[in-house]
Design an enzyme around this catalytic site. Sequence first.
Site, PDB file in Angstrom:
ATOM      1  N   HIS A   1     105.537  47.342  25.153  1.00 39.16           N
ATOM      2  CA  HIS A   1     104.120  47.621  25.428  1.00 39.16           C
ATOM      3  C   HIS A   1     103.610  48.653  24.419  1.00 39.16           C
ATOM      4  O   HIS A   1     104.351  49.555  24.021  1.00 39.16           O
ATOM      5  CB  HIS A   1     103.958  48.144  26.863  1.00 39.16           C
ATOM      6  CG  HIS A   1     102.526  48.174  27.276  1.00 39.16           C
ATOM      7  ND1 HIS A   1     101.658  49.158  26.876  1.00 39.16           N
ATOM      8  CD2 HIS A   1     101.784  47.303  28.013  1.00 39.16           C
ATOM      9  CE1 HIS A   1     100.446  48.903  27.358  1.00 39.16           C
ATOM     10  NE2 HIS A   1     100.501  47.779  28.055  1.00 39.16           N
TER      11      HIS A   1
ATOM     12  N   GLU B   1      98.180  41.886  23.206  1.00 36.47           N
ATOM     13  CA  GLU B   1      97.335  42.946  23.750  1.00 36.47           C
ATOM     14  C   GLU B   1      96.775  43.781  22.602  1.00 36.47           C
ATOM     15  O   GLU B   1      97.461  44.707  22.113  1.00 36.47           O
ATOM     16  CB  GLU B   1      98.151  43.861  24.677  1.00 36.47           C
ATOM     17  CG  GLU B   1      98.745  43.152  25.865  1.00 36.47           C
ATOM     18  CD  GLU B   1      98.979  44.118  27.032  1.00 36.47           C
ATOM     19  OE1 GLU B   1      98.449  43.858  28.103  1.00 36.47           O
ATOM     20  OE2 GLU B   1      99.670  45.139  26.845  1.00 36.47           O
TER      21      GLU B   1
ATOM     22  N   SER C   1      91.809  44.825  29.168  1.00 43.48           N
ATOM     23  CA  SER C   1      90.529  44.825  29.891  1.00 43.48           C
ATOM     24  C   SER C   1      90.193  43.485  30.551  1.00 43.48           C
ATOM     25  O   SER C   1      89.014  43.121  30.653  1.00 43.48           O
ATOM     26  CB  SER C   1      89.383  45.272  28.963  1.00 43.48           C
ATOM     27  OG  SER C   1      89.570  46.625  28.587  1.00 43.48           O
TER      28      SER C   1
ATOM     29  N   GLY D   1      96.185  45.312  33.456  1.00 46.51           N
ATOM     30  CA  GLY D   1      96.491  46.702  33.795  1.00 46.51           C
ATOM     31  C   GLY D   1      95.668  47.153  34.990  1.00 46.51           C
ATOM     32  O   GLY D   1      95.944  46.805  36.141  1.00 46.51           O
ATOM     33  N   GLY D   2      94.616  47.912  34.714  1.00 43.21           N
ATOM     34  CA  GLY D   2      93.815  48.548  35.766  1.00 43.21           C
ATOM     35  C   GLY D   2      93.397  47.616  36.889  1.00 43.21           C
ATOM     36  O   GLY D   2      93.460  47.988  38.075  1.00 43.21           O
TER      37      GLY D   2
ATOM     38  N   ASN E   1     100.477  44.857  35.395  1.00 34.13           N
ATOM     39  CA  ASN E   1     101.253  46.002  34.905  1.00 34.13           C
ATOM     40  C   ASN E   1     100.608  47.250  35.489  1.00 34.13           C
ATOM     41  O   ASN E   1      99.535  47.647  35.062  1.00 34.13           O
ATOM     42  CB  ASN E   1     101.207  46.017  33.368  1.00 34.13           C
ATOM     43  CG  ASN E   1     101.819  47.276  32.779  1.00 34.13           C
ATOM     44  OD1 ASN E   1     102.492  48.040  33.493  1.00 34.13           O
ATOM     45  ND2 ASN E   1     101.602  47.491  31.494  1.00 34.13           N
ATOM     46  N   TRP E   2     101.287  47.836  36.458  1.00 37.37           N
ATOM     47  CA  TRP E   2     100.705  49.008  37.145  1.00 37.37           C
ATOM     48  C   TRP E   2     100.809  50.275  36.309  1.00 37.37           C
ATOM     49  O   TRP E   2     100.248  51.304  36.669  1.00 37.37           O
ATOM     50  CB  TRP E   2     101.400  49.225  38.491  1.00 37.37           C
ATOM     51  CG  TRP E   2     101.005  48.248  39.560  1.00 37.37           C
ATOM     52  CD1 TRP E   2     100.277  47.100  39.409  1.00 37.37           C
ATOM     53  CD2 TRP E   2     101.305  48.355  40.956  1.00 37.37           C
ATOM     54  NE1 TRP E   2     100.109  46.480  40.620  1.00 37.37           N
ATOM     55  CE2 TRP E   2     100.732  47.236  41.589  1.00 37.37           C
ATOM     56  CE3 TRP E   2     102.004  49.282  41.738  1.00 37.37           C
ATOM     57  CZ2 TRP E   2     100.830  47.016  42.976  1.00 37.37           C
ATOM     58  CZ3 TRP E   2     102.122  49.065  43.110  1.00 37.37           C
ATOM     59  CH2 TRP E   2     101.526  47.942  43.709  1.00 37.37           C
ATOM     60  N   LYS E   3     101.586  50.244  35.227  1.00 39.22           N
ATOM     61  CA  LYS E   3     101.810  51.439  34.400  1.00 39.22           C
ATOM     62  C   LYS E   3     102.291  52.592  35.302  1.00 39.22           C
ATOM     63  O   LYS E   3     102.979  52.330  36.292  1.00 39.22           O
ATOM     64  CB  LYS E   3     100.539  51.770  33.616  1.00 39.22           C
ATOM     65  CG  LYS E   3     100.007  50.542  32.868  1.00 39.22           C
ATOM     66  CD  LYS E   3      98.914  50.823  31.887  1.00 39.22           C
ATOM     67  CE  LYS E   3      98.522  49.527  31.191  1.00 39.22           C
ATOM     68  NZ  LYS E   3      97.516  49.716  30.142  1.00 39.22           N
TER      69      LYS E   3
ATOM     70  N   GLU F   1     101.866  51.153  24.748  1.00 39.64           N
ATOM     71  CA  GLU F   1     101.986  52.550  25.195  1.00 39.64           C
ATOM     72  C   GLU F   1     103.408  53.075  24.967  1.00 39.64           C
ATOM     73  O   GLU F   1     103.600  54.271  24.708  1.00 39.64           O
ATOM     74  CB  GLU F   1     101.547  52.660  26.668  1.00 39.64           C
ATOM     75  CG  GLU F   1     100.025  52.509  26.781  1.00 39.64           C
ATOM     76  CD  GLU F   1      99.531  51.890  28.072  1.00 39.64           C
ATOM     77  OE1 GLU F   1     100.289  51.808  29.053  1.00 39.64           O
ATOM     78  OE2 GLU F   1      98.346  51.469  28.087  1.00 39.64           O
TER      79      GLU F   1
ATOM     80  N   GLY G   1      92.357  49.231  28.443  1.00 33.89           N
ATOM     81  CA  GLY G   1      91.744  50.314  29.215  1.00 33.89           C
ATOM     82  C   GLY G   1      90.381  50.755  28.711  1.00 33.89           C
ATOM     83  O   GLY G   1      89.882  51.808  29.108  1.00 33.89           O
TER      84      GLY G   1
HETATM   85  P1  13P Z   1      94.018  47.144  31.082  1.00 34.24           P
HETATM   86  O1  13P Z   1      93.920  45.801  31.792  1.00 34.24           O
HETATM   87  O2  13P Z   1      93.877  48.303  31.998  1.00 34.24           O
HETATM   88  O3  13P Z   1      93.114  47.178  29.885  1.00 34.24           O
HETATM   89  O4  13P Z   1      95.516  47.247  30.520  1.00 34.24           O
HETATM   90  C1  13P Z   1      96.055  46.184  29.820  1.00 34.24           C
HETATM   91  C2  13P Z   1      97.491  46.414  29.631  1.00 34.24           C
HETATM   92  O5  13P Z   1      97.900  47.279  28.867  1.00 34.24           O
HETATM   93  C3  13P Z   1      98.430  45.592  30.403  1.00 34.24           C
HETATM   94  O6  13P Z   1      99.734  45.741  29.959  1.00 34.24           O
END
Ligand code: 13P
Length: 247
Positions: free
Chosen positions: A91, A161, A206, A227-228, A6-8, A93, A167
């Site tokens: 998600h 999650e 993470s 994510g990251g 997930n590149w956000k 967020e 993050g």
């Molecule tokens: P991180 O891997 O950056 O913690 O993000 C997780 C996430 O929200 C994937 O949707």
Amino acid sequence: MLIAGNWKMNGLSPALGEVEALVRELKARPVAANVLVCPPATLVSRVAAAASGIIAVGGQDCHPQPSGAFTGDISAEMVRDAGGSWVIVGHSERRQYHGETNTLVAAKASAGWRAGLGVIVCIGETEAERLAGQEEEVVDRQLAASIPDAAGASPTAVAYEPVWAIGTGRTPTTEDIARMHAHLRSQLTKRFGSGARMIPILYGGSVNPRNAKEILAVPEVGGALVGGASLKAADFLAIIHAAPVGS
Ligand code: 13P
């Protein structure tokens, strides 16, 4: 196993180079796991073109309606039209910054299936909820209200999650992940019967090249939502290769 990135809200044109590197490496060294990249909507069609069928591409959100006067929104049909085969809904967020409710998330999941997409529904507790020992109650409510009944017969994944792990570089212990995933599996089975077997439960929060092997080996972890660490091909590849062989 499904390893999803997930590149956000990250990625301009040069990020396509990461997808090209990923595809090149996976062609040279194929994996059993299914690999999915969910870039920002602006890049879905270009990532799909670069994916050459080696990886799947998805959206990060969709509107419940197929089209209409909803400025700035993107429908599931548009994600599909751009070459996507999956969409992430709910998600944390989106729940946090856009006030998305379980009811809206459920409507978005139904929209994803309507458009022929697989749907990843995200759930997870906040740190305060975990400290209060309420994590199971919270995810039970989210599962019940943000996953429509059709999930038992439609391409679906659940992503657990924990909000406090996103993050932050912090993750639950493998024991905590095992307990939660076993709990989610039993809830899904209660609700969907044998159809639940087709619903993998991804862990997200993470995940990185150092902890992926241990997390992906936990029973009932059917993949990861990353994510990251999905933004750089080398890191994402290391996570993909950490998936248990044959999964
Ligand atoms: P991180 O891997 O950056 O913690 O993000 C997780 C996430 O929200 C994937 O949707």
